[in-house]
Design a protein around this motif. Structure first.
Motif, PDB file in Angstrom:
ATOM      1  N   GLU A 199      -1.155   4.532   2.427  1.00 33.08           N
ATOM      2  CA  GLU A 199      -1.152   4.189   3.699  1.00 33.08           C
ATOM      3  C   GLU A 199      -1.497   2.609   3.828  1.00 33.08           C
ATOM      4  N   VAL A 200      -0.669   1.952   4.797  1.00 36.24           N
ATOM      5  CA  VAL A 200      -1.198   0.530   4.740  1.00 36.24           C
ATOM      6  C   VAL A 200      -2.050   0.561   6.010  1.00 36.24           C
ATOM      7  N   THR A 201      -3.481   0.129   5.950  1.00 37.51           N
ATOM      8  CA  THR A 201      -4.167   0.642   6.970  1.00 37.51           C
ATOM      9  C   THR A 201      -4.547  -0.709   7.785  1.00 37.51           C
ATOM     10  N   SER A 202      -3.921  -1.801   7.447  1.00 42.77           N
ATOM     11  CA  SER A 202      -3.797  -2.969   8.120  1.00 42.77           C
ATOM     12  C   SER A 202      -2.561  -3.875   7.677  1.00 42.77           C
ATOM     13  N   GLY A 203      -1.973  -4.519   8.484  1.00 41.26           N
ATOM     14  CA  GLY A 203      -0.888  -5.422   8.078  1.00 41.26           C
ATOM     15  C   GLY A 203       0.333  -4.739   8.124  1.00 41.26           C
ATOM     16  N   ASP A 204       1.573  -5.581   8.000  1.00 40.34           N
ATOM     17  CA  ASP A 204       2.911  -5.335   7.945  1.00 40.34           C
ATOM     18  C   ASP A 204       3.169  -4.581   6.845  1.00 40.34           C
ATOM     19  N   VAL A 205       4.183  -3.354   6.690  1.00 43.39           N
ATOM     20  CA  VAL A 205       4.458  -2.526   5.563  1.00 43.39           C
ATOM     21  C   VAL A 205       5.274  -3.299   4.797  1.00 43.39           C
ATOM     22  N   ASP A 206       6.252  -3.840   5.021  1.00 45.77           N
ATOM     23  CA  ASP A 206       6.846  -4.835   4.193  1.00 45.77           C
ATOM     24  C   ASP A 206       6.033  -5.973   3.425  1.00 45.77           C
ATOM     25  N   THR A 207       5.344  -6.573   4.234  1.00 42.98           N
ATOM     26  CA  THR A 207       4.397  -7.739   3.636  1.00 42.98           C
ATOM     27  C   THR A 207       3.518  -6.849   2.516  1.00 42.98           C
ATOM     28  N   ALA A 208       2.916  -5.746   2.737  1.00 48.90           N
ATOM     29  CA  ALA A 208       2.221  -4.761   1.934  1.00 48.90           C
ATOM     30  C   ALA A 208       2.723  -4.523   0.734  1.00 48.90           C
ATOM     31  N   ALA A 209       4.223  -4.238   0.636  1.00 45.35           N
ATOM     32  CA  ALA A 209       4.808  -3.611  -0.510  1.00 45.35           C
ATOM     33  C   ALA A 209       4.940  -4.776  -1.471  1.00 45.35           C
ATOM     34  N   VAL A 210       5.305  -6.095  -1.004  1.00 49.33           N
ATOM     35  CA  VAL A 210       5.366  -7.239  -1.627  1.00 49.33           C
ATOM     36  C   VAL A 210       3.869  -7.560  -2.292  1.00 49.33           C
ATOM     37  N   GLU A 211       2.929  -7.849  -1.483  1.00 48.24           N
ATOM     38  CA  GLU A 211       1.637  -7.728  -1.875  1.00 48.24           C
ATOM     39  C   GLU A 211       1.264  -6.972  -3.144  1.00 48.24           C
ATOM     40  N   ALA A 212       1.460  -5.697  -2.920  1.00 51.20           N
ATOM     41  CA  ALA A 212       0.922  -4.522  -3.885  1.00 51.20           C
ATOM     42  C   ALA A 212       1.658  -4.917  -5.134  1.00 51.20           C
ATOM     43  N   LYS A 213       2.853  -5.091  -5.160  1.00 49.45           N
ATOM     44  CA  LYS A 213       3.543  -5.624  -6.416  1.00 49.45           C
ATOM     45  C   LYS A 213       2.896  -6.678  -7.207  1.00 49.45           C
ATOM     46  N   LYS A 214       2.673  -7.923  -6.273  1.00 54.38           N
ATOM     47  CA  LYS A 214       1.979  -9.031  -6.806  1.00 54.38           C
ATOM     48  C   LYS A 214       0.660  -8.647  -7.337  1.00 54.38           C
ATOM     49  N   LEU A 215      -0.202  -7.909  -6.704  1.00 56.74           N
ATOM     50  CA  LEU A 215      -1.632  -7.508  -7.163  1.00 56.74           C
ATOM     51  C   LEU A 215      -1.234  -6.713  -8.652  1.00 56.74           C
ATOM     52  N   ILE A 216      -0.296  -6.047  -8.744  1.00 55.14           N
ATOM     53  CA  ILE A 216      -0.326  -5.075  -9.996  1.00 55.14           C
ATOM     54  C   ILE A 216       0.193  -5.874 -11.033  1.00 55.14           C
ATOM     55  N   LYS A 217       1.126  -6.957 -10.885  1.00 56.50           N
ATOM     56  CA  LYS A 217       1.387  -8.004 -11.705  1.00 56.50           C
ATOM     57  C   LYS A 217       0.579  -9.021 -12.109  1.00 56.50           C
ATOM     58  N   ALA A 218      -0.529  -9.109 -11.436  1.00 55.37           N
ATOM     59  CA  ALA A 218      -1.490 -10.145 -11.832  1.00 55.37           C
ATOM     60  C   ALA A 218      -2.649  -9.610 -12.711  1.00 55.37           C
ATOM     61  N   GLN A 219      -2.589  -8.309 -12.980  1.00 49.60           N
ATOM     62  CA  GLN A 219      -3.566  -7.701 -13.729  1.00 49.60           C
ATOM     63  C   GLN A 219      -3.127  -7.993 -15.315  1.00 49.60           C
ATOM     64  N   SER A 220      -4.036  -7.846 -16.298  1.00 50.96           N
ATOM     65  CA  SER A 220      -3.523  -8.070 -17.723  1.00 50.96           C
ATOM     66  C   SER A 220      -2.799  -6.934 -18.123  1.00 50.96           C
ATOM     67  N   TRP A 221      -2.927  -5.701 -17.606  1.00 54.56           N
ATOM     68  CA  TRP A 221      -2.206  -4.657 -18.031  1.00 54.56           C
ATOM     69  C   TRP A 221      -0.750  -4.511 -16.989  1.00 54.56           C
ATOM     70  N   GLY A 222      -0.901  -5.131 -15.996  1.00 54.54           N
ATOM     71  CA  GLY A 222       0.315  -4.960 -15.131  1.00 54.54           C
ATOM     72  C   GLY A 222       1.626  -5.545 -15.433  1.00 54.54           C
ATOM     73  N   SER A 223       1.703  -6.573 -16.044  1.00 53.35           N
ATOM     74  CA  SER A 223       2.752  -7.356 -16.495  1.00 53.35           C
ATOM     75  C   SER A 223       3.643  -6.621 -17.381  1.00 53.35           C
ATOM     76  N   ALA A 224       3.144  -5.841 -18.033  1.00 54.84           N
ATOM     77  CA  ALA A 224       4.094  -4.992 -19.004  1.00 54.84           C
ATOM     78  C   ALA A 224       4.536  -3.662 -18.432  1.00 54.84           C
ATOM     79  N   LEU A 225       4.422  -3.400 -17.276  1.00 55.11           N
ATOM     80  CA  LEU A 225       4.683  -2.111 -16.522  1.00 55.11           C
ATOM     81  C   LEU A 225       6.046  -2.197 -15.886  1.00 55.11           C
ATOM     82  N   TYR A 226       6.674  -0.997 -15.984  1.00 56.79           N
ATOM     83  CA  TYR A 226       8.104  -0.742 -15.317  1.00 56.79           C
ATOM     84  C   TYR A 226       7.760  -0.259 -14.061  1.00 56.79           C
TER      85      TYR A 226
END
Length: 72
Positions: free
Chosen positions: A39-66
């Motif tokens: 659930e996105v508890t604040s903010g726009d859902v489309d923006t939240a999807a983009v930001e979630a992807k950025k957060l995951i990719k920013a992790q050391s383990w996230g860049s290798a995930l599909y």
């Protein structure tokens, strides 16, 4: 609500998004197979999807995930 489709590192993603602070906040609600529902508890859902992807990719383990993130 956003859905993240991923087979690996699901626990880390749940922990990461639940602890995310800022304009957008996420709350894990359900897991069905490889799908993680948040659930996105604040903010726009489309923006939240983009930001979630950025957060995951920013992790050391996230860049290798599909994975993909969908706003629903």
């Amino acid at each position: 609500m956003i859905v993240i489709n991923m087979a690996m590192m699901q626990d880390k993603v749940i922990e990461l998004l639940n602890s995310a602070e800022g304009e957008l906040t996420y709350k894990f609600t359900e897991k069905k197979g490889i799908k993680l529902f948040f659930e996105v508890t604040s903010g726009d859902v489309d923006t939240a999807a983009v930001e979630a992807k950025k957060l995951i990719k920013a992790q050391s383990w996230g860049s290798a995930l599909y994975f993909n993130v969908e706003a629903v």
